[in-house]
Design an enzyme around this catalytic site. Structure first.
Site, PDB file in Angstrom:
ATOM      1  N   ASP A 113      34.972  17.834  -2.294  1.00  0.00           N
ATOM      2  CA  ASP A 113      34.080  16.678  -2.249  1.00  0.00           C
ATOM      3  C   ASP A 113      32.963  16.862  -1.223  1.00  0.00           C
ATOM      4  O   ASP A 113      32.103  15.999  -1.089  1.00  0.00           O
ATOM      5  CB  ASP A 113      34.875  15.411  -1.940  1.00  0.00           C
ATOM      6  CG  ASP A 113      34.101  14.147  -2.244  1.00  0.00           C
ATOM      7  OD1 ASP A 113      33.180  14.211  -3.091  1.00  0.00           O
ATOM      8  OD2 ASP A 113      34.398  13.095  -1.645  1.00  0.00           O
ATOM      9  N   LYS A 146      37.780  11.624  -5.608  1.00  0.00           N
ATOM     10  CA  LYS A 146      37.432  10.343  -5.003  1.00  0.00           C
ATOM     11  C   LYS A 146      38.247   9.218  -5.648  1.00  0.00           C
ATOM     12  O   LYS A 146      38.527   9.269  -6.844  1.00  0.00           O
ATOM     13  CB  LYS A 146      35.947  10.027  -5.234  1.00  0.00           C
ATOM     14  CG  LYS A 146      34.948  10.930  -4.555  1.00  0.00           C
ATOM     15  CD  LYS A 146      33.529  10.515  -4.942  1.00  0.00           C
ATOM     16  CE  LYS A 146      32.482  11.435  -4.362  1.00  0.00           C
ATOM     17  NZ  LYS A 146      32.331  11.255  -2.906  1.00  0.00           N
ATOM     18  N   LYS A 201      19.160  17.664  -3.130  1.00  0.00           N
ATOM     19  CA  LYS A 201      20.496  17.684  -3.735  1.00  0.00           C
ATOM     20  C   LYS A 201      20.470  16.858  -5.013  1.00  0.00           C
ATOM     21  O   LYS A 201      20.136  15.680  -4.998  1.00  0.00           O
ATOM     22  CB  LYS A 201      21.521  17.106  -2.760  1.00  0.00           C
ATOM     23  CG  LYS A 201      22.914  16.893  -3.364  1.00  0.00           C
ATOM     24  CD  LYS A 201      23.813  16.138  -2.398  1.00  0.00           C
ATOM     25  CE  LYS A 201      25.124  15.710  -3.058  1.00  0.00           C
ATOM     26  NZ  LYS A 201      25.982  14.900  -2.173  1.00  0.00           N
ATOM     27  N   GLU A 253      30.600  19.011  -1.601  1.00  0.00           N
ATOM     28  CA  GLU A 253      29.909  19.971  -2.474  1.00  0.00           C
ATOM     29  C   GLU A 253      28.397  19.984  -2.283  1.00  0.00           C
ATOM     30  O   GLU A 253      27.741  20.974  -2.596  1.00  0.00           O
ATOM     31  CB  GLU A 253      30.240  19.667  -3.944  1.00  0.00           C
ATOM     32  CG  GLU A 253      29.377  18.607  -4.622  1.00  0.00           C
ATOM     33  CD  GLU A 253      29.463  17.226  -4.004  1.00  0.00           C
ATOM     34  OE1 GLU A 253      28.463  16.492  -4.083  1.00  0.00           O
ATOM     35  OE2 GLU A 253      30.519  16.890  -3.448  1.00  0.00           O
ATOM     36  N   ASP A 295      24.245  10.343  -6.868  1.00  0.00           N
ATOM     37  CA  ASP A 295      24.379  11.450  -5.919  1.00  0.00           C
ATOM     38  C   ASP A 295      23.269  12.483  -6.079  1.00  0.00           C
ATOM     39  O   ASP A 295      23.299  13.521  -5.425  1.00  0.00           O
ATOM     40  CB  ASP A 295      25.753  12.110  -6.063  1.00  0.00           C
ATOM     41  CG  ASP A 295      26.236  12.747  -4.769  1.00  0.00           C
ATOM     42  OD1 ASP A 295      25.730  12.372  -3.698  1.00  0.00           O
ATOM     43  OD2 ASP A 295      27.113  13.622  -4.827  1.00  0.00           O
ATOM     44  N   ARG A 313      26.500  20.170   0.330  1.00  0.00           N
ATOM     45  CA  ARG A 313      26.045  21.221   1.247  1.00  0.00           C
ATOM     46  C   ARG A 313      26.158  22.603   0.616  1.00  0.00           C
ATOM     47  O   ARG A 313      25.406  23.514   0.957  1.00  0.00           O
ATOM     48  CB  ARG A 313      26.828  21.140   2.556  1.00  0.00           C
ATOM     49  CG  ARG A 313      28.315  21.401   2.429  1.00  0.00           C
ATOM     50  CD  ARG A 313      29.112  20.862   3.600  1.00  0.00           C
ATOM     51  NE  ARG A 313      29.156  19.398   3.587  1.00  0.00           N
ATOM     52  CZ  ARG A 313      29.751  18.671   4.521  1.00  0.00           C
ATOM     53  NH1 ARG A 313      30.343  19.252   5.553  1.00  0.00           N
ATOM     54  NH2 ARG A 313      29.759  17.357   4.441  1.00  0.00           N
ATOM     55  N   ASP A 339      29.372  12.992  -9.229  1.00  0.00           N
ATOM     56  CA  ASP A 339      30.286  13.576  -8.255  1.00  0.00           C
ATOM     57  C   ASP A 339      31.635  12.877  -8.315  1.00  0.00           C
ATOM     58  O   ASP A 339      31.803  11.781  -7.793  1.00  0.00           O
ATOM     59  CB  ASP A 339      29.692  13.464  -6.842  1.00  0.00           C
ATOM     60  CG  ASP A 339      30.610  14.085  -5.795  1.00  0.00           C
ATOM     61  OD1 ASP A 339      31.503  14.864  -6.169  1.00  0.00           O
ATOM     62  OD2 ASP A 339      30.411  13.785  -4.591  1.00  0.00           O
TER      63      ASP A 339
END
Length: 426
Positions: A275, A205, A193, A277, A216, A279, A198
């Site tokens: 949020d 967030k 990933k 995202e 991230d 996956r 993010d």
């Protein structure tokens, strides 16, 4: 400040330095006093303490410094500002090479995770990752698919998450094939990933959770570093690497709650949390990896806050349906002195994200195990998910504040373990 010499001793410090003192000082020499059963931990703590005291130039002297002692001192001593300087002791050739590889590769990973999002775009992350691995072998071919081309290649998870940013999303396809045989079996596919920032998207967030979100992409850095280190150690089997890179931002083009993503394996996913995202982008990488029919699939991602709640920043979290594969990774983590902890993953977790409009939603039901349901979501994109698939939720990748062992920022934990695992797969 002039360079200070650092000695190791398994004897207690002189009484004037206090009971159980870790450090003692004399002229231009500092002695680290350790207990045998906690040797590496205490050496790392000493490195952290010396850096926090702004002692930024040292030389490791004496016969007690071996490879692991040098490395753990550096883990504690190094900081995100890269102001520390260490002159190491003389090691044997093999250990000298291994230490050099760790310093180059794991520090590369720590630096790229620490880097501000402004200068690390999704395409830049993909390109720099490919360049790192190409440094260690000429048997590397790679391709970066970005922007609208992602849609044309049906990588709809990465495309959807990334379309809210002015910086195009990117997918790195990299093939390390030392056999030079294009039909050689693929021993493992690595999937990372790479969310370069993010914000949470429209599921925004709060600032306190967003401030470290340049990290991230820690999963992408981990698998990249692991492959590079395994190659440097002599890996001679074919491995493929897939990095799923994007910004998750808010704009008029950003994806929205209620959107439905159609994946190339026929699965449809309703977005009920922008949020969640990671996956969504990993799904593309896992489908691509699964199509290669490798013997093993390993994915790494800073996927859930739930994993950090479960194990803190002290362990990387491991989830899998395959007990044998889990035990292989844990054996590698023991060899490499890195901390991993297995979290539960069961069949019932796979049904905990229902949707009235698609095959499933991207976020689980309330009051369910977040790390487990996230891993279970990913399992829907691997045909034979019960065997030879391993998911690492990278809870120990980044620390927002310093501790007794670590400076604030990226740790590099897990790179050695996955590199070791790759070297033992058949």
């Amino acid at each position: 400040m002039s360079m200070l010499s650092i000695l190791l001793s398994n004897q207690e410090a002189p009484t004037q330095w206090g009971k159980d003192a870790l450090l003692s000082f004399s002229d231009k020499t500092i002695t680290i006093h350790y207990k045998a059963e906690r040797r590496l931990d205490m050496i790392q703590r000493a490195g952290r303490k010396l850096d926090s005291q702004e002692i930024n130039s040292v030389k490791l002297v004496g016969e007690d410094w071996d490879l692991d002692a040098c490395w753990h001192f550096w883990l504690g001593y190094r900081n995100a500002k890269k102001s520390a300087e260490v002159i190491g002791p003389k090691l044997d050739t093999k250990d000298e090479q291994e230490l050099g590889h760790r310093l180059a590769i794991i520090d590369w990973c720590r630096d790229i995770v620490n880097e501000q999002a402004e200068t690390l775009s999704p395409v830049e992350l993909a390109a720099r990752s490919a360049n790192l691995i190409s440094t260690y072998s000429s048997d590397v071919a790679h391709k970066i698919i970005s922007g609208e081309a992602l849609k044309e290649h049906n990588y709809m998870g990465i495309y959807t998450v990334g379309k809210g940013s002015d910086r195009p999303a990117a997918f790195l396809e990299l093939d390390y094939n030392p056999t030079k045989n294009p039909k050689a079996p693929i021993v493992a596919c690595l999937v990372g990933k790479g969310i370069t920032f993010d914000s949470g998207g429209y599921s925004l967030k709060p600032s306190s959770f967003m401030e470290s979100m340049r990290a991230d992409m820690g999963g992408a850095a981990l698998v990249t570093g692991a492959l590079a280190l395994a190659i440097a150690r002599g890996l001679n089997q074919r491995i493929k690497l897939y990095l799923c890179c994007a910004d998750n931002l808010v704009s008029g083009n950003a994806f929205k709650l209620g959107d439905i993503i159609h994946y190339r394996n026929g699965k449809t996913v309703e977005v009920n949390n922008t949020d969640a995202e990671g996956r969504l982008v990993l799904a593309d990488g896992l489908i691509r990896a699964d199509n290669d029919k490798p013997h093993y699939i390993i994915d790494c991602a800073t996927l859930t806050g739930a994993a950090k709640i479960a194990v803190g920043n002290d362990y990387q979290s491991l989830l899998t349906f395959d007990d044998n594969f889990a035990n292989q990774l844990l054996a590698s983590s023991n060899i490499e002195n890195e901390a991993f902890w297995r979290l539960p993953l069961a069949e019932f977790h796979r049904s905990q994200f229902p949707s009235s409009f698609a095959d499933m939603a991207n976020s689980g039901l309330p009051n369910t195990a977040g790390a487990s349901t996230a891993a279970a979501f990913l399992s829907h994109f691997i045909e034979n998910y019960q065997k030879n698939w391993l998911h690492i939720d990278c809870s120990a990748t980044f620390r927002k504040s310093a501790t007794a062992l670590w400076a604030a920022g990226a740790t590099g934990v897990g790179i050695r373990t996955v590199a070791n695992l790759l070297s033992h797969l058949k």
